[in-house]
Design a protein around this motif. Structure first.
Motif, PDB file in Angstrom:
ATOM      1  N   TRP A 118      49.710  39.107  33.698  1.00 41.70           N
ATOM      2  CA  TRP A 118      49.425  40.097  34.700  1.00 41.70           C
ATOM      3  C   TRP A 118      50.174  39.767  36.008  1.00 41.70           C
ATOM      4  O   TRP A 118      50.195  38.796  36.341  1.00 41.70           O
ATOM      5  CB  TRP A 118      47.925  40.164  34.954  1.00 41.70           C
ATOM      6  N   ALA A 119      50.974  40.726  36.402  1.00 42.43           N
ATOM      7  CA  ALA A 119      51.497  40.779  37.771  1.00 42.43           C
ATOM      8  C   ALA A 119      51.837  42.157  38.511  1.00 42.43           C
ATOM      9  O   ALA A 119      51.700  42.937  37.644  1.00 42.43           O
ATOM     10  CB  ALA A 119      52.636  39.897  37.950  1.00 42.43           C
ATOM     11  N   THR A 120      51.895  42.213  39.668  1.00 38.21           N
ATOM     12  CA  THR A 120      52.282  43.364  40.202  1.00 38.21           C
ATOM     13  C   THR A 120      53.784  43.657  39.817  1.00 38.21           C
ATOM     14  O   THR A 120      54.475  42.870  39.611  1.00 38.21           O
ATOM     15  CB  THR A 120      52.314  43.406  41.858  1.00 38.21           C
ATOM     16  N   PRO A 121      54.018  45.092  39.809  1.00 33.37           N
ATOM     17  CA  PRO A 121      55.582  45.529  39.554  1.00 33.37           C
ATOM     18  C   PRO A 121      56.442  44.752  40.355  1.00 33.37           C
ATOM     19  O   PRO A 121      57.671  44.533  39.853  1.00 33.37           O
ATOM     20  CB  PRO A 121      55.489  46.997  39.668  1.00 33.37           C
ATOM     21  N   ARG A 122      56.306  44.555  41.507  1.00 34.68           N
ATOM     22  CA  ARG A 122      57.173  43.777  42.626  1.00 34.68           C
ATOM     23  C   ARG A 122      57.521  42.561  41.954  1.00 34.68           C
ATOM     24  O   ARG A 122      58.416  41.745  42.246  1.00 34.68           O
ATOM     25  CB  ARG A 122      57.010  44.136  44.055  1.00 34.68           C
ATOM     26  N   ASP A 123      56.523  41.786  41.671  1.00 32.28           N
ATOM     27  CA  ASP A 123      56.546  40.253  41.393  1.00 32.28           C
ATOM     28  C   ASP A 123      57.299  40.446  39.927  1.00 32.28           C
ATOM     29  O   ASP A 123      58.016  39.340  39.707  1.00 32.28           O
ATOM     30  CB  ASP A 123      55.324  39.734  41.233  1.00 32.28           C
ATOM     31  N   TRP A 124      56.848  41.589  38.937  1.00 28.83           N
ATOM     32  CA  TRP A 124      57.990  41.286  37.640  1.00 28.83           C
ATOM     33  C   TRP A 124      59.316  41.568  38.121  1.00 28.83           C
ATOM     34  O   TRP A 124      59.883  41.169  37.218  1.00 28.83           O
ATOM     35  CB  TRP A 124      57.147  42.611  36.935  1.00 28.83           C
ATOM     36  N   ALA A 125      59.692  42.441  38.964  1.00 23.49           N
ATOM     37  CA  ALA A 125      60.885  42.578  39.505  1.00 23.49           C
ATOM     38  C   ALA A 125      61.620  41.260  40.073  1.00 23.49           C
ATOM     39  O   ALA A 125      62.599  41.176  39.764  1.00 23.49           O
ATOM     40  CB  ALA A 125      61.168  43.604  40.636  1.00 23.49           C
ATOM     41  N   LYS A 126      60.834  40.514  40.579  1.00 22.72           N
ATOM     42  CA  LYS A 126      61.415  39.055  40.878  1.00 22.72           C
ATOM     43  C   LYS A 126      61.674  38.255  39.610  1.00 22.72           C
ATOM     44  O   LYS A 126      62.722  37.586  39.843  1.00 22.72           O
ATOM     45  CB  LYS A 126      60.334  38.308  41.693  1.00 22.72           C
ATOM     46  N   PHE A 127      61.092  38.237  38.539  1.00 20.13           N
ATOM     47  CA  PHE A 127      61.287  37.725  37.459  1.00 20.13           C
ATOM     48  C   PHE A 127      62.688  38.234  36.899  1.00 20.13           C
ATOM     49  O   PHE A 127      63.544  37.483  36.470  1.00 20.13           O
ATOM     50  CB  PHE A 127      60.316  37.920  36.260  1.00 20.13           C
ATOM     51  N   GLY A 128      62.841  39.499  37.024  1.00 24.40           N
ATOM     52  CA  GLY A 128      64.036  40.100  36.722  1.00 24.40           C
ATOM     53  C   GLY A 128      65.482  39.537  37.553  1.00 24.40           C
ATOM     54  O   GLY A 128      66.373  39.209  37.183  1.00 24.40           O
ATOM     55  N   LEU A 129      65.072  39.576  38.696  1.00 27.20           N
ATOM     56  CA  LEU A 129      66.220  38.795  39.731  1.00 27.20           C
ATOM     57  C   LEU A 129      66.631  37.588  39.480  1.00 27.20           C
ATOM     58  O   LEU A 129      67.734  37.091  39.676  1.00 27.20           O
ATOM     59  CB  LEU A 129      65.723  39.227  40.949  1.00 27.20           C
ATOM     60  N   LEU A 130      65.410  36.724  39.048  1.00 29.10           N
ATOM     61  CA  LEU A 130      65.575  35.385  38.662  1.00 29.10           C
ATOM     62  C   LEU A 130      66.716  35.146  37.672  1.00 29.10           C
ATOM     63  O   LEU A 130      67.762  34.297  37.890  1.00 29.10           O
ATOM     64  CB  LEU A 130      64.583  34.657  38.404  1.00 29.10           C
ATOM     65  N   TYR A 131      66.723  36.081  36.646  1.00 30.03           N
ATOM     66  CA  TYR A 131      67.775  36.161  35.432  1.00 30.03           C
ATOM     67  C   TYR A 131      69.053  36.613  36.079  1.00 30.03           C
ATOM     68  O   TYR A 131      70.134  36.194  35.556  1.00 30.03           O
ATOM     69  CB  TYR A 131      67.005  36.974  34.394  1.00 30.03           C
ATOM     70  N   LEU A 132      68.869  37.872  36.924  1.00 30.52           N
ATOM     71  CA  LEU A 132      70.193  38.462  37.403  1.00 30.52           C
ATOM     72  C   LEU A 132      70.888  37.353  37.937  1.00 30.52           C
ATOM     73  O   LEU A 132      72.140  37.430  38.015  1.00 30.52           O
ATOM     74  CB  LEU A 132      69.671  39.642  38.150  1.00 30.52           C
TER      75      LEU A 132
END
Length: 448
Positions: free
Chosen positions: A339-353
């Motif tokens: 579970w996480a907030t959408p903004r924190d899930w977005a950080k996960f994507g940015l880490l890979y970006l």
């Protein structure tokens, strides 16, 4: 009139009896799903029981279950027609877990240590509001149109059931929208996006030199049979050749694991080979939980295992809302429950970006991105190292370098390197309800 009423009631009773008899063995799964989902929704996400009944648990056959929430004990119990009672309990730091009759809810269990350091930087690297930025090469109207599509109703009915959409370009939020009752601070279940978190944990350990994914999988029961040739790499690519039934519509390997197993790392390990390693791709939630168990073996103490993903990855990039739930014996449920907030899930994507680099700190090696985006043999370019791919053109109008963490009911974190984009979508519907090719092509096409 009385005779007609009696006959009608008799027919109803017979139908109920037939229904229960036909589905009796499934009631354990139905009540288990309802209790677990209710407990997580109330105690992890902070929603009401009424809201959960009307939304997350409002689909057949789960909606035939009745739930009772005990706020004091932090439990949720469910039955179906008064039968097959199942109970889930919330444990601080470990989330909700479906328990059996032997589980002692009064026993203290170790919990992960967390670090929440306030960073005086704009989002996504800190706790402050992001800087106002307007990009001349972004068609904002087109982006908004795509976001509106994700939320639009059909004949007044909310068939898409989208809860959140977040679009980030060059680290900046260029679109953000939530359904009623949700906002930037709402924790949302990622379901199978958790698998991509597990993959990342392996990437971190590989970068630290503490594991070699090309080694044979350390499973004791495989040492003296043909399964001994299975590598950690094969498991990460879902290409082990092990038997597994991933069917949520009936009693199958995956439903028995999620709603009956005490230790969810074991079911896949107990399965025989039905194919050859590296030649037989098959999506398996059991494999992800087996990987969670193998991960645990890399640490001398249970506490070190619990701390690791937060200390070396999750809290390090400021995903402080993230919570990964554990099974009854303390293994992270790597297949399904984060579970996480959408903004924190977005950080996960940015880490890979940014290929493992978080504002100057390398979390995993740059080459790990190449690894997880390399198509698994026999997956037709659809799957890599616990990430979904577009290499085979599954989404024909979206750049082929797009890859994603995917979860049940359309939970998504999309990474599109060629467009410098991260797109997040959460909801309760996928499949025909949401045309993700249309959604993503409009967004990526808006970047000139």
């Amino acid at each position: 009139m009385k005779k007609v009423l009696k006959i009608t009631l008799a027919i109803i009773v017979i139908l109920v009896i037939v229904l229960v008899a036909f589905n009796y063995s499934r009631l354990n799964i139905i009540s288990g799903y309802s209790a677990k989902n209710m407990n997580s929704s109330v105690f992890v996400a902070g929603r009401t029981a009424e809201f959960t009944d009307n939304t997350d648990n409002n689909f057949g056959p789960v909606n035939i279950a009745d739930d009772v929430v005990d706020e004091k004990k932090k439990t949720a119990s469910a039955t179906v027609f008064g039968l097959m009672e199942r109970t889930a309990v919330y444990r601080k730091g470990l989330g909700s877990v479906l328990i059996d009759d032997d589980y002692d809810i009064t026993k203290e269990t170790p919990i992960p240590h967390r670090s929440n350091i306030a960073r005086m930087l704009p989002y996504p690297y800190g706790n402050m509001s992001q800087k106002d930025t307007v990009f001349s090469n972004v068609d904002y109207a087109k982006v908004k149109s795509a976001v509106n599509y994700a939320f639009e109703t059909v004949d007044g009915e909310d068939v898409k059931k989208t809860r959140a959409v977040l679009v980030l370009y060059k680290d900046q939020i260029i679109a953000e929208q939530y359904a009623e009752g949700f906002n930037k601070d709402s924790r949302i279940l990622g379901w199978s996006m958790t698998k991509s978190l597990v993959s990342t944990m392996y990437g971190v350990l590989q970068y630290q030199g503490k594991i070699n994914i090309w080694d044979k999988a350390p499973v004791d029961s495989w040492k003296n049979d043909e399964r001994a040739e299975i590598t950690i790499h094969n498991l990460l690519q879902m290409n082990s050749g092990l038997e597994w039934e991933e069917d949520y519509s009936k009693i199958s390997d995956v439903t028995k694991m999620l709603f009956l197993a005490k230790d969810m790392t074991k079911p896949q390990a107990e399965k025989p080979l039905v194919g050859k390693p590296n030649e037989t791709w098959y999506y398996s939630s059991g494999t992800s939980n087996l990987l969670s168990g193998i991960l645990r073996k890399q640490f001398n103490k249970h506490q070190e295992y619990l701390d690791f993903p937060y200390r070396d990855f999750i809290d390090k990039i400021g995903m402080h809302s993230m919570l990964i739930e554990a099974d009854m014996v303390g293994n992270y449920v790597g297949s399904s429950y984060s579970w996480a907030t959408p903004r924190d899930w977005a950080k996960f994507g940015l880490l890979y970006l940014h290929r493992g680099n978080w504002n100057g700190t390398q979390i995993f090696d740059d080459s790990w991105v190449d690894y997880v985006t390399k198509p698994t043999p026999t997956s037709n370019g659809r799957y890599g190292g616990h990430f979904w791919l577009n290499a085979g053109g599954f989404h024909p109008d979206v750049p082929k370098d797009m890859y994603s963490a995917n979860g049940y009911q359309g939970q998504r974190v999309y990474i599109i390197p060629s467009k410098d984009l991260v797109v997040v979508r959460f909801g309760l519907a996928a499949g025909d309800a949401v045309d993700f090719n249309k959604f993503l092509s409009e967004i990526s096409g808006a970047i000139k």
